[in-house]
Motif scaffolding. Structure first.
Motif, PDB file in Angstrom:
ATOM      1  N   UNK A 184       0.818  -1.219   0.000  1.00  0.00           N
ATOM      2  CA  UNK A 184       0.000   0.000   0.000  1.00  0.00           C
ATOM      3  C   UNK A 184       0.848   1.264   0.000  1.00  0.00           C
ATOM      4  N   UNK A 185       2.169   1.132  -0.105  1.00  0.00           N
ATOM      5  CA  UNK A 185       3.029   2.301  -0.097  1.00  0.00           C
ATOM      6  C   UNK A 185       2.826   3.126  -1.362  1.00  0.00           C
ATOM      7  N   UNK A 186       3.115   4.414  -1.264  1.00  0.00           N
ATOM      8  CA  UNK A 186       3.027   5.301  -2.415  1.00  0.00           C
ATOM      9  C   UNK A 186       4.000   6.451  -2.228  1.00  0.00           C
ATOM     10  N   UNK A 187       4.325   7.124  -3.326  1.00  0.00           N
ATOM     11  CA  UNK A 187       5.119   8.347  -3.258  1.00  0.00           C
ATOM     12  C   UNK A 187       4.262   9.493  -3.785  1.00  0.00           C
ATOM     13  N   UNK A 188       4.485  10.701  -3.253  1.00  0.00           N
ATOM     14  CA  UNK A 188       3.661  11.864  -3.570  1.00  0.00           C
ATOM     15  C   UNK A 188       4.556  13.003  -4.026  1.00  0.00           C
TER      16      UNK A 188
END
Length: 841
Positions: free
Chosen positions: A54-58
């Motif tokens: 569920x990780x993400x980068x913004x």
């Protein structure tokens, strides 16, 4: 977030997180470190911080995010169970993807899959459970010290970890179904790489669909939309230095800057936003249309700004094999007689490309050896667009011989016979359309199994005289009874209608309106708020009944709003006679306008055009009606949809504004009203798109656009490949040559002063800055001759003149002793300067 022990240089704070760290003993170091990670968002992936689960980068400005995305499996938005690496907007509530790395390679478990920097420096998607590489940027990199960063432009860039100015790869250069501002769409002449848009198969499946948008690979400067990489069904026309020749709407791109680059190494088109705060995206939709969408914060939704082809049925083979498209029905696609959907799940997702399958095999396709098998028959389909790939049938010199030629060949699916001869179809029937009137229309005879069509012989029955006599006697008795009951009910209905009048409005019952409209059988038209039907009251008064759609208000609020509209009466407003509020049904009853709408009289009416005197009368009357709504009512009523379709004409061609007050009545905000309308983009004021509050000046802009159409007798965008009429009109006005703008059908028969005055008013009305537009009250005074009007500047959006001055006047006094009405209007007008009684620019 779990990206490692050090977020590195590319981190930014999350709004709402405190930068002051608590003074804790070393014993609580782990708790302190967890807070630091929670209050920072990471925008990079490097060799030590892979992405999974569920990780993400913004991005730094929190505009875009990248992570694993699962599209909904159906209309209920439940997850499909398939995951893809995707980029989406992170600053709006509606999850909207703009790029997908693996459109045809889904991931079932993102926790065992890693998006990471490989040992060769490339960005890869790795299935760790199977030790299998699913995707890679696949570029040649001199140094394996790289990292990936998500930009506020929506692009994922693979850059040198030591020197961020060295960019090896950008996702924005490899678009999928979305083209973002700043991205290229074109052809690399050196490598042969074509940057094109390919839609998702449907809303739940991002695998490539059958359609595509790309620059002509043969080297011309025009774009094509293709079906199956073989059939071109739309073109932009070549670039003429300013716009694409078949897209005249580009001249009114208020918030967009367009550029086309063509040199020895590459040809491409890109666009940018004048205001970075405005979110816009260009999409190749899975239904075969290209669409420009803009996010409106006030309504929290995307609105359609532009699309091509304009008609859904102009998309080639939209409905697949044996499917037929209809512009007058929803859904657009349906299977023809004797066929049913091949894959119902795809059709439920509005993916019709799979087409339809035959319900019953033909006689020659049936393996049965029974001699009782009946021969195939033909079903007649009149007024359809004939399918492609017709073949000429030798020997078919008559309709009967043509039918026999098709029957004698088992692969023949249909035939047609016309003045050009006999034609048959052996392949799948593609690109059919119902109720078609364009090129290629004809009568198609569709081959079906005998059981699919009724047997006429079975209809012939022998009835003995006694039975006939008995049935006839029963029918006569029933007829007499029904006649008396009908007369009684008619008298009761007439009495009920006459007694229900409360004040000036009549409260109708639903079944009464069903009766007076013959069960809503004669449709006059339809629009954003519902359909309109013709009816006749018992006293022979003709009426128009509008059946409202999308209604959400309660009974009490509805009656209060109807009462407000009913008291809004003016000679140039359509009069509300009554209403119906029964259960969930809401209807409005208006006076009937025998000449129909201005749109019918101006564009599709009789060959005898409206005279200039009548057109001027319509322009003045419409302005008076709008002025009453804006300035004479207790509360200002903004129409929101001024166009020829909503200007109705009585027997003497007196104009009456219709559909006013309906936006508030239906409880819709303005942006929602506009998204449900079709074909009104040419009348939208620029403030609709920019998201600023809407005032009555939005109606003034729409009125100005309509004035141009009254002058020319044609829609503004229908004056040739390179001509947008408001642009031409502004140019001719400054040249003093307005006579050439007049409808050719009038043969120059128009009052020159009135024509000049109308052109000036129209140009003033469509100014980009709403503060420089006149009020409707000032427009009335100008058209009545009480005020003079100065030469207007050309709006910046038309790209003819430079920036307009900050302070502009649009009228001057005719004399120093003008009427008190003029003085009051001048006192309340927009900010202006005056010298010796004349306005100054």
């Amino acid at each position: 977030m779990g990206y490692g022990t050090s977020p590195g240089p590319h981190t930014h704070s999350i709004p709402g997180c405190s930068s002051k760290l608590p003074s804790m003993a070393p014993l609580f170091f782990l708790l302190l470190f967890g807070q630091i990670l929670l209050c920072t968002a990471i925008d990079t992936i490097n060799s030590t911080t892979p992405l999974s689960g569920t990780q993400k980068i913004v991005s730094a400005g929190q505009k875009f995010a990248l992570g694993f995305y699962s599209p909904p499996s159906n209309a209920t938005s439940s997850s499909s169970g398939n995951y893809y690496i995707a980029i989406w907007y992170s600053n709006i509530p509606t999850l909207t993807t703009v790029w997908t790395a693996t459109t045809d390679v889904p991931v079932s478990d993102p926790t065992t899959t890693s998006f990471q920097i490989a040992t060769d420096g490339n960005l890869v998607l790795l299935d760790q459970a199977k030790n299998q590489q699913l995707w890679s940027t696949n570029v040649s990199i001199a140094s394996n010290s790289t990292m990936a960063i998500i930009r506020d432009s929506g692009s994922l860039d693979l850059i040198n970890a030591s020197n961020s100015s060295i960019v090896y790869w950008r996702s924005i250069d490899y678009p999928t179904n979305t083209w973002l501002p700043g991205g290229k769409l074109g052809l690399n002449k050196t490598t042969g790489l074509s940057q094109r848009l390919v839609p998702w198969k449907n809303s739940a499946d991002p695998s490539p669909g059958l359609f595509s948008l790309e620059l002509d690979p043969n080297g011309t400067t025009q774009y094509f939309i293709q079906w199956n990489e073989s059939i071109n069904y739309w073109t932009s026309g070549p670039w003429n230095g300013n716009i694409f020749s078949l897209v005249p709407e580009m001249t009114s791109g208020y918030n967009y800057d367009f550029r086309f680059i063509n040199n020895a190494t590459e040809s491409y088109f890109y666009y940018s936003m004048k205001d970075d705060a405005v979110l816009s995206r260009f999409v190749m939709d899975f239904n075969g249309q290209i669409k420009q969408l803009t996010w409106v914060p006030s309504s929290q939704q995307w609105i359609l700004f532009w699309s091509q082809p304009r008609s859904q049925c102009e998309v080639y083979a939209l409905c697949g094999a044996y499917g037929s498209c209809s512009v007058n029905a929803l859904p657009f696609c349906n299977c023809i007689k004797g066929y049913s959907q091949k894959d119902q799940n795809d059709w439920d997702l509005q993916d019709y490309s799979g087409g339809c399958k035959r319900n019953v095999p033909l006689q020659c396709q049936n393996n049965s050896t029974s001699g009782q098998t009946k021969p195939d028959k033909f079903y007649t389909m009149e007024g359809v667009r004939l399918p492609d790939n017709a073949q000429s049938a030798a020997g078919g010199t008559s309709s009967g011989e043509c039918e026999l030629a098709c029957l004698n060949n088992c692969t023949c699916n249909a035939y047609t016979y016309n003045s050009s001869g006999c034609f048959v179809w052996h392949e799948d029937l593609m690109n059919l359309q119902d109720q078609y009137s364009g090129d290629g229309v004809g009568t198609l005879f569709l081959r079906l199994a005998a059981s699919e069509l009724p047997d006429r012989k079975k209809r012939k029955t022998a009835i003995i005289g006694g039975v006939v006599g008995g049935v006839a006697a029963v029918l006569i008795i029933l007829g007499v009874v029904f006649f008396f009951l009908f007369q009684k009910r008619r008298r009761e209905r007439t009495l009920r209608i006459s007694k229900t009048a409360g004040g000036t409005l009549i409260a109708f019952r639903y079944d009464d309106l069903q009766h007076v409209t013959s069960n809503f059988s004669q449709k006059l038209g339809g629009g954003a708020f519902g359909s309109v039907f013709k009816g006749k009251l018992p006293d022979s008064t003709a009426i128009a009944v509008k059946r409202l759609d999308g209604f959400h208000q309660g009974e009490k609020q509805f009656r209060a709003e109807v009462s407000t509209i009913g008291t809004t009466q003016h000679v140039n407003l359509v009069r509300l006679l009554g209403f119906c509020s029964q259960g969930s049904r809401r209807l409005l009853v208006y006076e009937f306008m025998p000449k129909g709408s201005l749109e019918v009289q101006l564009f599709t009416g009789d060959t005898t055009a409206l005279s200039w005197a009548i057109r001027y009368q319509i322009a003045l009357g419409t302005a008076r009606g709008l002025n009453y709504l804006h300035e004479k009512c207790r509360d200002c009523i903004i129409h929101c949809d001024v166009k020829p379709d909503n200007i109705l004409l009585d027997e003497s061609f007196v104009p009456k504004v219709s559909d006013f007050g309906l936006a508030k009545l239906l409880g819709r905000d303005f942006s929602r009203v506009l998204t449900t309308m079709r074909g009104t983009r040419g009348y939208l004021a620029p403030e609709w798109i920019s998201g600023v509050p809407i005032t009555a000046k939005a109606d003034v802009f729409s009125y100005g656009m309509m004035l141009f159409e009254i002058i020319s007798g044609r829609r503004n965008a229908d004056h040739g490949e390179d001509t947008f009429f408001p642009t031409l009109a502004a140019s001719k006005l400054h040249e003093g040559d307005v006579q050439t703008l007049l409808d050719p059908r009038l043969k120059g028969d128009a009052n020159p002063d009135e024509l000049m005055k109308t052109c000036k008013v129209a140009c003033w009305c469509i100014q980009d800055d709403e503060s420089t537009r006149p009020t409707t009250g000032q427009i009335v005074q100008i058209l009545e001759g009480l005020l003079d009007v100065n030469m207007p500047p050309v709006p910046r959006s038309l790209k003819v003149l430079g920036e307009s001055p900050n302070v502009i006047n649009f009228f001057s006094d005719l004399s120093s002793s003008q009427t008190s009405q003029t003085q009051n209007s001048t006192a309340t007008s927009q900010t202006h300067t005056s010298t010796s009684g004349s306005s100054q620019l």
